[in-house]
Design a protein around this motif. Structure first.
Motif, mmCIF file in Angstrom:
data_model
loop_
_atom_site.group_PDB
_atom_site.id
_atom_site.type_symbol
_atom_site.label_atom_id
_atom_site.label_comp_id
_atom_site.label_asym_id
_atom_site.label_seq_id
_atom_site.Cartn_x
_atom_site.Cartn_y
_atom_site.Cartn_z
ATOM 1 N N ASP A 145 2.263 -0.272 -4.196
ATOM 2 C CA ASP A 145 1.055 0.434 -4.067
ATOM 3 C C ASP A 145 -0.505 -0.434 -3.834
ATOM 4 O O ASP A 145 -1.574 0.315 -3.737
ATOM 5 N N GLY A 146 -0.048 -1.599 -3.934
ATOM 6 C CA GLY A 146 -1.634 -2.512 -3.585
ATOM 7 C C GLY A 146 -2.052 -2.993 -5.004
ATOM 8 O O GLY A 146 -2.920 -3.913 -4.883
ATOM 9 N N SER A 147 -1.581 -2.587 -5.964
ATOM 10 C CA SER A 147 -1.977 -3.012 -7.246
ATOM 11 C C SER A 147 -0.939 -4.445 -7.734
ATOM 12 O O SER A 147 -0.081 -4.747 -7.096
ATOM 13 N N TRP A 148 -1.543 -4.627 -8.743
ATOM 14 C CA TRP A 148 -1.037 -6.179 -9.250
ATOM 15 C C TRP A 148 -0.662 -6.288 -10.656
ATOM 16 O O TRP A 148 -1.267 -5.408 -11.561
ATOM 17 N N ASP A 149 0.338 -7.068 -11.221
ATOM 18 C CA ASP A 149 0.499 -7.600 -12.464
ATOM 19 C C ASP A 149 -0.436 -8.755 -12.521
ATOM 20 O O ASP A 149 -0.256 -9.765 -11.857
ATOM 21 N N SER A 150 -1.178 -8.775 -13.596
ATOM 22 C CA SER A 150 -2.233 -9.912 -13.647
ATOM 23 C C SER A 150 -2.278 -10.162 -15.060
ATOM 24 O O SER A 150 -1.838 -9.551 -16.187
ATOM 25 N N GLY A 151 -2.703 -11.566 -15.234
ATOM 26 C CA GLY A 151 -2.864 -12.128 -16.570
ATOM 27 C C GLY A 151 -4.247 -12.360 -16.745
ATOM 28 O O GLY A 151 -5.058 -12.901 -15.903
ATOM 29 N N VAL A 152 -4.804 -12.042 -17.899
ATOM 30 C CA VAL A 152 -6.180 -12.041 -18.636
ATOM 31 C C VAL A 152 -6.316 -13.080 -19.657
ATOM 32 O O VAL A 152 -5.104 -12.598 -20.725
ATOM 33 N N ALA A 153 -6.914 -13.903 -19.850
ATOM 34 C CA ALA A 153 -7.180 -14.742 -21.319
ATOM 35 C C ALA A 153 -8.511 -14.622 -21.442
ATOM 36 O O ALA A 153 -9.417 -14.756 -20.826
ATOM 37 N N VAL A 154 -8.928 -14.674 -22.865
ATOM 38 C CA VAL A 154 -10.105 -14.577 -23.324
ATOM 39 C C VAL A 154 -10.220 -15.635 -24.648
ATOM 40 O O VAL A 154 -9.255 -15.507 -25.543
ATOM 41 N N ARG A 155 -11.189 -16.593 -24.477
ATOM 42 C CA ARG A 155 -11.508 -17.532 -25.629
ATOM 43 C C ARG A 155 -12.012 -16.701 -26.841
ATOM 44 O O ARG A 155 -12.769 -15.848 -26.817
ATOM 45 N N LEU A 156 -11.283 -16.971 -27.850
ATOM 46 C CA LEU A 156 -11.660 -16.300 -29.311
ATOM 47 C C LEU A 156 -12.511 -17.177 -30.159
ATOM 48 O O LEU A 156 -12.426 -18.411 -30.169
ATOM 49 N N ASP A 157 -13.674 -16.546 -30.850
ATOM 50 C CA ASP A 157 -14.425 -17.333 -31.884
ATOM 51 C C ASP A 157 -13.908 -17.019 -33.061
ATOM 52 O O ASP A 157 -14.124 -16.095 -33.689
ATOM 53 N N THR A 158 -13.293 -18.104 -33.876
ATOM 54 C CA THR A 158 -12.478 -17.939 -35.096
ATOM 55 C C THR A 158 -13.351 -18.571 -36.223
ATOM 56 O O THR A 158 -13.034 -18.512 -37.380
ATOM 57 N N GLY A 159 -14.414 -19.484 -35.699
ATOM 58 C CA GLY A 159 -15.052 -20.152 -36.829
ATOM 59 C C GLY A 159 -14.298 -21.345 -37.247
ATOM 60 O O GLY A 159 -14.968 -22.278 -38.226
ATOM 61 N N ARG A 160 -13.208 -21.793 -36.701
ATOM 62 C CA ARG A 160 -12.553 -22.992 -37.206
ATOM 63 C C ARG A 160 -12.743 -24.229 -36.088
ATOM 64 O O ARG A 160 -12.231 -24.113 -34.942
ATOM 65 N N ILE A 161 -13.444 -24.976 -36.368
ATOM 66 C CA ILE A 161 -14.132 -26.310 -35.457
ATOM 67 C C ILE A 161 -13.043 -26.904 -34.828
ATOM 68 O O ILE A 161 -13.075 -27.557 -33.740
ATOM 69 N N ALA A 162 -11.957 -27.196 -35.738
ATOM 70 C CA ALA A 162 -10.838 -28.134 -35.323
ATOM 71 C C ALA A 162 -9.720 -27.664 -34.412
ATOM 72 O O ALA A 162 -8.736 -28.266 -34.145
ATOM 73 N N GLU A 163 -9.907 -26.275 -34.283
ATOM 74 C CA GLU A 163 -8.819 -25.463 -33.600
ATOM 75 C C GLU A 163 -9.467 -24.654 -32.493
ATOM 76 O O GLU A 163 -10.372 -24.417 -32.562
ATOM 77 N N GLN A 164 -8.640 -24.176 -31.316
ATOM 78 C CA GLN A 164 -8.992 -23.483 -30.196
ATOM 79 C C GLN A 164 -8.079 -22.388 -30.136
ATOM 80 O O GLN A 164 -6.762 -22.403 -29.961
ATOM 81 N N TRP A 165 -8.362 -21.194 -30.199
ATOM 82 C CA TRP A 165 -7.864 -20.205 -30.222
ATOM 83 C C TRP A 165 -8.062 -19.232 -28.676
ATOM 84 O O TRP A 165 -9.282 -19.233 -28.327
ATOM 85 N N VAL A 166 -7.117 -18.528 -28.146
ATOM 86 C CA VAL A 166 -6.923 -17.807 -26.928
ATOM 87 C C VAL A 166 -6.359 -16.684 -26.989
ATOM 88 O O VAL A 166 -5.268 -16.714 -27.526
ATOM 89 N N ALA A 167 -6.663 -15.503 -26.631
ATOM 90 C CA ALA A 167 -5.911 -14.152 -26.764
ATOM 91 C C ALA A 167 -5.483 -14.017 -25.262
ATOM 92 O O ALA A 167 -6.410 -13.956 -24.239
ATOM 93 N N VAL A 168 -4.166 -13.864 -24.790
ATOM 94 C CA VAL A 168 -3.787 -13.776 -23.396
ATOM 95 C C VAL A 168 -2.822 -12.571 -23.304
ATOM 96 O O VAL A 168 -2.220 -11.869 -24.321
ATOM 97 N N PHE A 169 -3.318 -11.629 -22.185
ATOM 98 C CA PHE A 169 -2.559 -10.442 -21.898
ATOM 99 C C PHE A 169 -2.044 -10.171 -20.710
ATOM 100 O O PHE A 169 -2.520 -10.784 -19.663
ATOM 101 N N LEU A 170 -0.869 -9.381 -20.554
ATOM 102 C CA LEU A 170 -0.408 -8.883 -19.155
ATOM 103 C C LEU A 170 -0.864 -7.560 -18.820
ATOM 104 O O LEU A 170 -0.499 -6.651 -19.579
ATOM 105 N N LEU A 171 -1.493 -7.458 -17.851
ATOM 106 C CA LEU A 171 -2.098 -6.130 -17.295
ATOM 107 C C LEU A 171 -0.925 -5.655 -16.389
ATOM 108 O O LEU A 171 -0.854 -6.548 -15.144
ATOM 109 N N SER A 172 -0.492 -4.518 -16.166
ATOM 110 C CA SER A 172 0.702 -4.216 -15.105
ATOM 111 C C SER A 172 -0.084 -3.262 -14.489
ATOM 112 O O SER A 172 -0.520 -2.136 -14.729
#
Length: 621
Positions: A107-134
C-alpha cells in the motif's frame, strides 16, 4: 480503521502517558523501571517492537541489550530490523534521533526503524531506544519520533530524583567506606589487609561470605575468605570460587546473580556456583588499578538481593581499596619477587601498546645498531684497471721498397702466419733473373776453362759463379720477405697503411705494432690507503667500462712494492691473472673498475673506517 480501533489506540496512548508520569517518582528496582519505561515508549510510539541497548563510552565495545518489549513479539520482519540496529544506534548518538526504512508494503507504507538517544545521567555509558514501526507513512513516522523524543530525558530525571531522595543511611555508608580505607592503611602485611577487607565487607553488607581473589600468573587465585584464617586450595569450593572470580575478571564487569535485568553479561559460573553451594545472591566486583583489573571480590547473600545502591557502594569501596591492596602486595614479598615484578612492569611498558611509534622507532634503531656492529659482508677494494698483454711486437720493413698490398688495419685480429702486408717485388724479380743468368754464364765459362785445362780462367769463372749464386740467394731471401706475416696470434694496435699504397719505405721503418692475445693480464691502480688490504692470491672481479653488466673473475698475482704518483696521489700497481678465457671483444688497453676481495668486515667498519682514520690523523690518536 474502525472507531472501536481508534478508541483502543487512544486508550493505550493515555495509559502509556499515565505510566510515564508515575515513573518520574520511581524508587524501585532498575529492572522494573526499564520494563515499564520501554512498554510505555512502545505504546506512545505505536511501535510493534522496542529495544533498549547500551555500551560503554569511548572503548569501541559492542551494543548490549538491556531489555525488549514485547517479550513475545512476532518474528516477522525482526531479522531485517536487527541488521539495522547498530546503524540506527550510531546515527542516534550523533543526531539525537535516526530513521531508516527497512522494507516496503504493497500500500506504499514502510516498515521503518527509529532510534532515540536516551539521557540516563550515566556519563560513562551511552543508551539508545530502538523501535520497529510497521506499515507507517512518513507523516506517521515523524509523529512517532516527536512523541518518543518527549520522553527520552525521563531516565536521567529519575536518576536525579533518586540521588536527591536517597535514604538517610547514605551518609553512614560513606562513613563506613572511609573507616574501611583508614583501617586498611594501618596494615603492614598483604594477607592481614586482605582478611580485614573481606571481614569488614561481610559485616557492612550483611553477607554470609566474602572472598578476595588476586591475579597470579594470568589466573585469579583465592587469597582470603571472610572469617576463615586458613583454607585448603584443593577444596572444591575454592576452585569454584576462583572460576566465579575469573568470570568477572575476564569480562571486567560487575556481575550480579541473578541478573538485575536482561543484560548479556555471561554468568554461567555464577549460576553453577549458586546451584552447587545453595547461594541465592552473588555479586562479583573487579578490583582495578590504573583501569586494569588486578583482582576480584565476591560477596554472597541468602536474605536479599544486591540492588543498585549496594553495587554503587561496593564499586566505590573497591576503587579505594584496590590501590592499597596492590601496593602492599608488591611490597610484602621477598626481594627476588619484587625485582621480577618490577622487571615485568618495565617490559610491559616497553612492549605494550602505548607510544607505539616511539617503540617501533627504538626497536628499528636497536636492530639497525645490532646489524651495524655485528652484521657484515665481504669488503672489496675498488680500483681502476687496464687490460695489458705480455708481448707487444713491432713489424718493420725488411728492405727498401714500395708497399704493394695492405691486408691489416688497426684492431684486426690475425692468426699466426696470416699476411699483414706485401711489398712490390718487380725489381727483385728482375734482380733474381739477372743473378740467375749471371750464375748460368759463369758456370759455363768455368766448364769451358776446365775443358781446355786453363786453371786460372777456371778459378776466376768459379769465383764469379759463386758471387752470382750469393747474389741470387740474397735476392730470393728478400723476395721471401716481401710478404709480411703475423709471427703469432695477435691483433693490430698501430699501423694504418692502406693510405700509403705504392709509397716507398726504407729498411727498418715500423709498419705495424701488434699485441699478443694469449697473454693478457690485469693491471690495477690501488690507492695507498687501501694497499694494506690487498694480498697476493686475493680474488677479484673486473667490469669493463664498455660492458659494465658483465663481471669476470681474476686473481692477484703481484703487488708492486714501490708506489707511483698520479695526479698528486700515491698509487700501487697490482697485477692479476684472468681466471676465464678472453672474450673476442677484449683488446689490450681497455679499462674499467676492479673489486678486490679483502675479507669480511662489519657494516660499521665499512661505513665509518674512512672517517675514523681521518679523525685519528687529525687528533693524532
Amino acid at each position: 480503521m474502525s472507531a472501536h480501533g481508534e478508541s483502543d489506540k487512544t486508550r493505550e496512548f493515555r495509559d502509556a502517558l499515565e505510566q510515564l508520569a508515575k515513573l518520574r517518582r520511581f524508587t524501585g528496582a532498575p529492572a522494573v523501571f526499564w520494563q515499564s519505561y520501554l512498554d510505555a515508549l512502545v505504546a506512545i510510539g505505536n511501535a510493534r517492537f522496542g529495544l533498549i541497548v547500551r555500551k560503554k563510552k569511548g572503548d569501541g565495545s559492542a551494543w548490549r541489550k538491556v531489555i525488549a518489549s514485547p517479550a513475545n513479539a512476532d518474528g516477522k520482519g525482526l531479522s531485517s530490523f536487527f541488521t539495522k540496529v547498530e546503524d540506527l544506534c550510531e546515527a542516534a548518538l550523533e543526531d539525537g534521533e535516526s530513521v531508516r526504512e527497512i522494507s516496503p508494503h504493497e500500500d506504499g507504507s514502510w516498515d521503518s526503524g527509529v532510534a532515540v538517544r536516551l539521557d540516563t545521567g550515566r556519563i560513562a555509558e551511552q543508551w539508545v531506544a530502538v523501535f520497529l514501526l510497521s506499515g507507517v507513512s512518513p507523516d506517521q513516522m515523524d509523529e512517532a519520533v516527536k512523541r518518543l523524543l518527549l520522553a527520552n530525558c525521563m531516565p536521567g530525571d529519575v536518576q536525579n530524583f533518586q540521588i536527591k531522595n536517597q535514604n538517610a543511611g547514605a551518609a553512614e555508608d560513606a562513613k563506613s567506606v572511609i573507616d574501611l580505607v583508614v583501617m586498611l592503611d594501618g596494615k603492614t602485611r598483604f594477607l592481614e589487609m586482605a582478611m580485614s577487607f573481606v571481614n569488614e565487607l561481610a559485616g557492612q553488607h550483611r553477607c554470609e561470605r566474602v572472598t578476595l581473589g588476586w591475579i597470579k600468573r594470568g589466573y585469579v587465585r583465592l587469597q582470603a575468605i571472610s572469617h576463615s584464617d586458613k583454607f585448603e586450595r584443593k577444596m572444591e569450593v575454592v576452585n569454584d570460587l576462583e572460576k566465579v572470580m575469573e568470570e568477572a575478571f575476564d569480562q571486567d564487569e560487575e556481575i550480579y546473580f541473578p541478573p538485575l535485568d536482561e543484560e548479556t553479561i555471561i554468568t554461567r559460573d555464577h549460576a553453577r556456583f549458586s546451584s552447587s553451594q545453595g547461594v541465592k545472591y552473588i555479586c562479583s566486583i573487579p578490583l582495578r588499578v590504573d583501569d586494569e583489573p588486578q583482582g576480584v571480590v565476591t560477596l554472597e547473600r541468602s536474605g536479599e538481593s544486591f540492588v543498585d545502591d549496594d553495587i554503587r557502594l561496593l564499586r566505590v569501596t573497591a576503587d579505594l581499596a584496590a590501590p592499597r591492596l596492590a601496593d602492599l602486595r608488591v611490597r610484602d614479598r621477598w626481594f627476588g619477587a619484587r625485582l621480577a615484578s618490577g622487571c615485568r612492569r618495565l617490559l610491559a611498558k616497553v612492549v605494550g601498546p602505548e607510544k607505539t611509534w616511539s617503540k617501533v622507532m627504538a626497536a628499528v634503531g636497536a636492530i639497525g645498531l645490532f646489524v651495524l656492529l655485528f652484521g657484515g659482508m665481504n669488503y672489496r677494494v675498488e680500483a681502476p684497471f687496464l687490460l695489458r698483454t705480455e708481448s707487444v711486437s713491432f713489424i718493420s720493413t725488411p728492405y727498401d721498397g714500395y708497399i704493394s698490398e695492405v691486408h691489416a688495419e688497426v684492431g684486426d685480429i690475425f692468426k699466426s702466419g696470416d699476411q699483414l702486408l706485401s711489398l712490390d717485388t718487380r725489381e727483385l724479380l728482375l734482380e733474381e733473373a739477372a743473378a740467375s743468368a749471371d750464375l748460368t754464364r759463369f758456370l759455363r765459362e768455368e766448364e769451358k776453362a776446365r775443358a781446355v785445362n786453363e786453371l786460372a780462367e777456371m778459378r776466376i769463372s768459379s769465383a764469379r759463379a759463386e758471387q752470382a749464386r750469393v747474389q741470387l740467394d740474397a735476392t730470393q731471401f728478400r723476395l721471401s720477405q716481401a710478404v709480411i706475416k703475423s709471427p703469432f696470434d695477435a691483433f693490430v694496435v698501430e699501423g694504418d697503411l692502406k693510405k700509403r699504397l705504392g709509397a716507398p719505405v726504407k729498411q727498418g721503418d715500423v709498419l705495424f705494432k701488434i699485441a699478443r692475445l694469449d697473454q693478457l693480464y690485469i693491471e690495477a691502480k690501488v690507492d695507498e690507503r687501501d694497499i694494506h688490504e690487498i694480498e697476493v692470491g686475493a680474488e677479484m672481479e673486473i667490469a669493463f667500462t664498455s660492458q659494465p653488466k658483465h663481471k669476470f673473475p681474476a686473481t692477484v698475482i703481484l703487488v708492486e712494492p714501490v708506489a707511483t704518483t698520479e695526479q698528486n696521489e700515491n698509487v700501487f700497481l697490482i697485477r692479476a691473472r684472468l681466471d676465464t678465457a678472453p672474450e673476442e671483444w677484449w683488446r689490450p688497453g681497455m679499462g674499467g673498475i676492479s673489486k678486490v676481495n679483502s675479507g669480511r668486515r662489519t657494516f660499521f667498519w665499512i661505513i665509518f673506517h674512512r672517517t675514523i682514520d681521518f679523525l685519528r690523523m687529525f687528533f693524532w690518536l
